[in-house]
Design a protein around this motif. Sequence first.
Motif, PDB file in Angstrom:
ATOM      1  N   THR A  78      15.966  72.310   8.439  1.00 45.33           N
ATOM      2  CA  THR A  78      14.931  71.346   8.819  1.00 45.33           C
ATOM      3  C   THR A  78      14.564  71.565  10.284  1.00 45.33           C
ATOM      4  N   GLU A  79      13.538  70.828  10.762  1.00 47.32           N
ATOM      5  CA  GLU A  79      13.125  70.962  12.164  1.00 47.32           C
ATOM      6  C   GLU A  79      14.199  70.470  13.124  1.00 47.32           C
ATOM      7  N   GLU A  80      14.986  69.539  12.672  1.00 48.07           N
ATOM      8  CA  GLU A  80      16.014  68.979  13.535  1.00 48.07           C
ATOM      9  C   GLU A  80      17.352  69.691  13.434  1.00 48.07           C
ATOM     10  N   ARG A  83      23.457  70.862  14.216  1.00 48.39           N
ATOM     11  CA  ARG A  83      22.428  71.215  15.189  1.00 48.39           C
ATOM     12  C   ARG A  83      22.991  72.292  16.102  1.00 48.39           C
ATOM     13  N   GLY A 125      14.817  70.067  23.829  1.00 48.58           N
ATOM     14  CA  GLY A 125      13.725  69.298  23.256  1.00 48.58           C
ATOM     15  C   GLY A 125      12.412  69.600  23.936  1.00 48.58           C
TER      16      GLY A 125
END
Length: 239
Positions: free
Chosen positions: A90-92, A58, A9
Motif C-alpha cells: 500500500t502507499e503507507e 513500514r 513524508g
Amino acid sequence: KSVRQEDAGKYVCRAVVPRVGAGEREVTLTVNGPPIISSTQTQHALHGEKGQIKCFIRSTPPPDRIAWSWKENVLESGTSGRYTVETVNTEEGVISTLTISNIVRADFQTIYNCTAWNSFGSDTEIIRLKEQGSEMKSGAGLEAESVPMAVIIGVAVGAGVAFLVLMATIVAFCCARSQRNLKGVVSAKNDIRVEIVHKEPSSGREAEDHTTIKQLMVRAQPMPHSILSTQTSRCSPYC
C-alpha cells in the motif's frame, strides 16, 4: 538534527515576496532504515471459524522478506495446511496477513511472530490470538457472580437497618414509660404536699373557731341566782 524514520513524508516549502507574490512547492523526504512493524499485539477470532492475523510494516526501502513463525513452523508465503500468508503493498507500507482456517482451541494458546527484513535491518512483532467474545462471557460470569453477592449485601444491610429501628423503638418506648412513671410519682408527692399544707391551716382555724365558740357560750350563759343576789346586795347602798 538527526533524522528519524518517523520524519519521512511530504513537506511544503512556501516563499513570500512582498508586493510580488508567493510561491510554494511540495517535497517528499525519504528516510532509509530497517523495517518498523506496527500491529495490534492481541487480535481476535471465533472458534471453529476462519481467523486472520495482520502485520503492518513500514520501511524504506520496502522489506524484501516477511516471515511468520509459530511453534516449529515458518511460512513466508503460500499455504501450508490450515495456514496461508498473503502480502499486500500500500502507499503507507506493506500488510502481511496470516489466515488460519477452522480455528481450534490450541490456536488461542499459540504465540505468532511476524518478522520483516530489508538491507538496513529487521524488526519482529509478537502477536497473540484471543477468542472473540471471551471477554463478554467473562464479564457476564462476573456479573452473574456479583448478583448473589449484591443480594447478600442488600439483605444484610436491610436486616441491620430493621434491627436498629427495632432497638430505637424499644428504647423510645422504655423512655416514655419511665417518664410517665416519674410524672406519676411527682404528682403523687405534690398531691400529698398540697393536702398536708391544706389540712394544717384548716385544723388551726378549727381550733380558733372552737375557742371562739366556747368564749361566746361562756358569755351567753346565764349567771346563777346566788351570784346575782350577792352582786345586788353589794351594790345596794349606792342604789
